[in-house]
Design a protein around this motif. Structure first.
Motif, PDB file in Angstrom:
ATOM      1  N   HIS A 130      13.432 -18.585   4.854  1.00 53.53           N
ATOM      2  CA  HIS A 130      12.063 -18.682   5.350  1.00 53.53           C
ATOM      3  C   HIS A 130      11.049 -18.905   4.231  1.00 53.53           C
ATOM      4  CE1 HIS A 130      13.206 -15.967   9.037  1.00 53.53           C
ATOM      5  NE2 HIS A 130      13.899 -17.089   8.968  1.00 53.53           N
ATOM      6  N   LEU A 185      11.542 -23.476  10.563  1.00 49.41           N
ATOM      7  CA  LEU A 185      12.857 -23.609  11.180  1.00 49.41           C
ATOM      8  C   LEU A 185      12.715 -23.447  12.684  1.00 49.41           C
ATOM      9  CD1 LEU A 185      14.858 -21.295   8.738  1.00 49.41           C
ATOM     10  CD2 LEU A 185      14.802 -23.787   8.691  1.00 49.41           C
ATOM     11  N   LYS A 186      13.699 -23.958  13.413  1.00 47.99           N
ATOM     12  CA  LYS A 186      13.677 -23.823  14.860  1.00 47.99           C
ATOM     13  C   LYS A 186      13.916 -22.382  15.281  1.00 47.99           C
ATOM     14  CE  LYS A 186      15.451 -26.047  19.030  1.00 47.99           C
ATOM     15  NZ  LYS A 186      16.396 -27.064  19.565  1.00 47.99           N
ATOM     16  N   HIS A 187      14.816 -21.686  14.549  1.00 44.26           N
ATOM     17  CA  HIS A 187      15.128 -20.293  14.832  1.00 44.26           C
ATOM     18  C   HIS A 187      15.172 -19.517  13.520  1.00 44.26           C
ATOM     19  CE1 HIS A 187      16.058 -21.363  18.946  1.00 44.26           C
ATOM     20  NE2 HIS A 187      16.944 -22.247  18.523  1.00 44.26           N
ATOM     21  N   LYS A 209      16.392 -16.975  10.506  1.00 40.38           N
ATOM     22  CA  LYS A 209      17.703 -16.759   9.886  1.00 40.38           C
ATOM     23  C   LYS A 209      17.671 -15.519   9.011  1.00 40.38           C
ATOM     24  CE  LYS A 209      19.118 -21.622   9.731  1.00 40.38           C
ATOM     25  NZ  LYS A 209      19.563 -22.748   8.851  1.00 40.38           N
ATOM     26  N   PRO A 263      22.093 -17.136  11.847  1.00 42.86           N
ATOM     27  CA  PRO A 263      21.041 -16.987  12.867  1.00 42.86           C
ATOM     28  C   PRO A 263      20.708 -15.519  13.114  1.00 42.86           C
ATOM     29  CG  PRO A 263      22.704 -18.555  13.574  1.00 42.86           C
ATOM     30  CD  PRO A 263      23.229 -17.903  12.329  1.00 42.86           C
TER      31      PRO A 263
END
Length: 278
Positions: A232, A243-245, A247, A253
């Motif tokens: 991040h 990011l999409k999700h 981490k 994830p």
């Protein structure tokens, strides 16, 4: 139990709330405590395997009897005590044969009451422990075994309870505090009632120092780091994680990702999983 929300006389008091527990004895029973060594989140090789742990106030580890295997022997509640290692209170039991043991105190248990643990049908009252097959459906239970003779492993934190829903094929169906509906063997033991210290959920630490006293260290946000330290990290000023999700620091994830094995043997006992967070 009284809950005190302080006036903002200092910055640390501004958001602090303290719970005055209903305890009757301050010093623990010497025969039932031992020293608790602090690992600081490190394993036997000295590597940090659990982050954000360390320091905190010294504490003694209470030996709690989760099995309650002194069957059909009357025990008298002689004290309600504080335990620094858990959110619930403890009850000190004196058995009629002279033995002393700790148990997780249920809400409403008073000093002087007599309770019992049995593998047979006994009186349904708060603090008594018996197999689920003898408990009427719709009753609150806690400190529940997953397999007979294992000792209580579920529903042990402050204010928690499970609802016994029904019986089917030698299994008892329970609704757990998380909302999950799960089946366990009807021979498993459970204690009647709700776990004590129900106002624990209202406690507000108010300042970082109280969190440190509990043995927790600060957590740095990933987006406040450099890209080399966290997925991040990076960017100028206040940036999203990009990011999409989210981490973990190691790129796996995080947040909302199932971690339970799809082939775990006990999956067949879970009737419905807990509701998803919205």
């Amino acid at each position: 139990m009284p809950f005190t929300l302080y006036q903002p006389t200092t910055p640390g008091r501004r958001h602090a709330g303290v719970l005055q527990r209903d305890i009757t004895k301050k010093e623990p029973e010497k025969r039932l405590v031992r020293g608790a060594k602090s690992s600081g989140g490190r394993n036997n090789m000295g590597k940090i395997t659990v982050r954000h742990r360390g320091g905190g106030a010294k504490r003694l580890l209470r030996s709690v009897d989760f099995k309650r295997n002194k069957y059909d022997i009357v025990a008298t509640v002689v004290a309600l005590e504080y335990d620094p290692s858990r959110t619930a209170n403890l009850a000190l039991l004196h058995y009629s044969d002279g033995d002393k043991r700790y148990m997780v105190a249920p809400e409403g248990l008073k000093v002087g009451e007599k309770i019992m643990s049995s593998q047979k049908q006994i009186e349904i009252k708060v603090g008594n422990r018996l197999p689920l097959k003898f408990v009427p459906p719709g009753l609150q239970v806690h400190d529940i075994e997953l397999s007979p003779g294992q000792g209580g492993v579920m529903v042990r934190s402050a204010g928690a309870w499970a609802i016994l829903m029904s019986f089917e094929g030698g299994l008892a169906r329970l609704k757990l505090p998380s909302g999950e509906i799960r089946s366990v063997a009807e021979d498993c033991l459970a204690t009647i009632g709700q776990v004590s210290n129900v106002d624990h959920i209202n406690v507000r630490l108010g300042k970082a120092g109280r969190r440190r006293h509990l043995g927790f260290k600060p957590t740095v946000r990933g987006k406040a780091m450099n890209p080399v330290d966290h997925p991040h990290g990076g960017g100028e000023g206040h940036n999203p994680i990009g990011l999409k999700h989210p981490k973990t620091p190691w790129g796996k994830p995080a947040l909302g990702v199932p971690t339970r094995s799809a082939n775990k043997a006990s999956n067949r006992f879970i009737i419905s999983r807990r509701p998803k967070r919205t």
